[in-house]
Write an enzyme that holds these catalytic residues in place. Structure first.
Site, PDB file in Angstrom:
ATOM      1  CG  ASP A   1      -6.997  -0.616   0.552  1.00 17.95           C
ATOM      2  OD1 ASP A   1      -5.288  -1.631   0.650  1.00 17.95           O
ATOM      3  OD2 ASP A   1      -7.156   0.471   0.967  1.00 17.95           O
TER       4      ASP A   1
ATOM      5  CG  ASP B   1      -0.604   2.134  -1.131  1.00 16.37           C
ATOM      6  OD1 ASP B   1      -0.832   1.446   0.231  1.00 16.37           O
ATOM      7  OD2 ASP B   1      -1.191   2.296  -1.722  1.00 16.37           O
TER       8      ASP B   1
ATOM      9  CB  CYS C   1     -36.441   3.611  -7.948  1.00 21.85           C
ATOM     10  SG  CYS C   1     -35.246   3.800  -7.396  1.00 21.85           S
TER      11      CYS C   1
END
Ligand code: GUN
Ligand code: ZN
Length: 475
Positions: A90, A125, A280
């Site tokens: 980015d 942008d 987990c």
């Protein structure tokens, strides 16, 4: 359309695709874990071992750090991060939107991304936030478009992204996408949507993404900037988003939050860990809470669950059951349901993209009445030309005696030729008792069929469809 992207399977607006980059091909939809070059909670080699096929990092952060910048320029981004698969960078535009201004020119940060051999480079942008005035959205979009055209003229060997902005104005989004289409970009991120997702504005998100997709056409790969929660992957993929980036796995872990595809829990408020990932399996809730490695372990779980959801989305696209997955996922939160219903309103659009045949349709809730298959049938039922005496019945064992034609009746489709009973979509599994939306749609189709065949005589034998019967109120 970009030749770096090939579509293999489709369902709704979603697809399984292949994106070719200088560092290999990735199958999409793909989740790119965000790597913060300063604090790597999970290192890139570990991310690869957890199943990440592609990463995204921030070229602005690398460039602002003298040591990182020198190393990136000398040995390249992939050696810097120790990851040989595709890496997207980015531009710092997000920092721009958070901090107001940044310390680099658009062409400088673009040239830097090419220089460090990023696989997908993003020009600088302007991520316009939601709900700004139309004037601001339009003028910032103009500046974004200027920078994007400038970026194209300075394109290097890597793939180039063309972000689509336009705030919460779907028409600006569609125009922005249409403007960029066929200009030569390789990937199209939909930007400026993080604030919408953070505030659960999924209905607005659907409007915006659908508008961008319409302007862009269906052949180009689309990245949904900042979509990192597994709860939204199915919805985003169904709209035709191919790439997601997750900073959430690490950010949430730091706040002690445990991701699931149905939402988020605070680890401290849990008693059980409803997951079978290695983390987990090896820990119960108390052990995980008290582990000195808690943040890293939680980040690993968060990433496992996110990558697992991507695989589930892919399997559902492959099978043609993405709508059924949406039925479940979008019941995790009322705002998700709003987003799903908004997508249902766009069935006409989906209908044009959807493949016509797939696994048996399951009618699961009133939202199923607006499935593309149902909308498609509605728009075509008038093509059935009938004459003589016609029986429309929901009793499939009924005798045809005395009738020229027997049509079976199954909500939400309504009447269809009996000989199609075993074919898609009329072989749908539907509940024994149709809900009102389903019956309403079926009756609307019945009316259309009758109106289109004025010379035929119709008899209806349908349970509950009598004055005072179950469906009296919609008769
Ligand atoms: N990260 C999150 N949103 C955006 C965006 O709109 N543009 C860019 N470049 N990065 C982002
Ligand atoms: Zn887990």
């Amino acid at each position: 359309m970009p030749d770096c992207f090939e579509i293999l399977h489709k369902d709704l607006a979603g697809r399984i695709g292949k994106l070719s980059t200088a560092h290999g091909i990735v199958e999409t939809p793909a989740l790119m874990p965000v790597v913060n070059p300063h604090l790597q909670l999970i290192s890139p080699p570990e991310l690869r071992d957890l199943g990440a096929t592609m990463l995204i990092t921030n070229s602005y952060i690398i460039r602002q750090d003298e040591a990182l910048r020198v190393q990136a320029l000398e040995k390249g981004l992939h050696n810097l991060l120790d990851f040989q698969g595709p890496i997207m960078t980015d531009s710092g535009a997000f920092q721009l939107s958070v901090y107001g201004n940044i310390d680099v020119l658009p062409l400088e940060i673009l040239a830097f991304q090419f220089a460090i051999q990023s696989d997908i480079c993003v020009p600088l942008d302007i991520p316009t936030p939601p709900d700004v005035t139309r004037e601001r959205a339009a003028s910032e979009l103009k500046e974004t478009e200027r920078r994007l055209e400038e970026a194209l003229k300075n394109k290097g060997a890597s793939l180039l992204a063309g972000p689509i902005q336009g705030s919460t104005y779907p028409d600006l989004r569609e125009a922005a996408a249409h403007f960029l289409r066929d200009k030569g970009f390789d990937v199209y991120p939909v930007g400026g949507v993080v604030p919408l997702m953070e505030t659960y504005r999924f209905s607005d998100l659907v409007d915006i993404v659908a508008a961008a997709k319409k302007g862009l056409g269906s052949g180009a790969p689309v990245h949904l900037f900042g979509a990192g929660h597994p709860m939204v992957f199915a919805l985003a993929a169904a709209m035709g988003c191919d790439l997601f980036d997750s900073a959430a796995y690490a950010l949430y872990a730091r706040e002690g939050r445990y991701l699931t595809s149905r939402g988020t829990w605070r680890l401290e408020e849990m008693r059980y860990l409803p997951c079978s990932c290695p983390v987990c399996q090896d820990h119960d809730q108390e052990e995980l809470m008290n582990s000195p490695e808690r943040v890293k372990l939680l980040a690993k779980h968060n990433l496992y669950i996110s990558l697992q959801e991507i695989n589930l989305v892919k399997q559902c696209i492959r099978e043609g059951s993405l709508w059924e997955l949406l039925e479940t996922r979008c019941r995790s939160h009322p705002r998700m349901l709003d987003g799903f219903r908004k997508l249902g309103e766009k069935s006409q659009w989906l209908e044009g993209l959807d493949t016509t045949s797939k696994s048996t349709l399951f009618y699961l809730s009133s939202e199923s009445a607006s499935r593309p298959e149902v909308v498609r049938y509605s728009s075509r039922i008038e093509r059935l030309t009938l004459s003589g005496d016609i029986l429309i019945t929901d009793d499939t064992k009924t005798s045809a005696d005395g009738f020229d034609t027997v049509l079976h009746f199954k909500p939400p489709f309504g009447p269809y030729p009996a000989e199609l009973a075993e074919t898609y979509p009329f072989n749908a599994e539907v509940p024994a008792k149709a809900d009102l939306s389903s019956m309403e749609r079926a009756l609307l189709n019945t009316k259309r069929l009758i109106d289109a065949n004025p010379s035929a005589r119709f008899s209806l034998r349908i349970k509950g469809l009598t004055p005072g019967g179950e469906y009296d109120q919609i008769l």
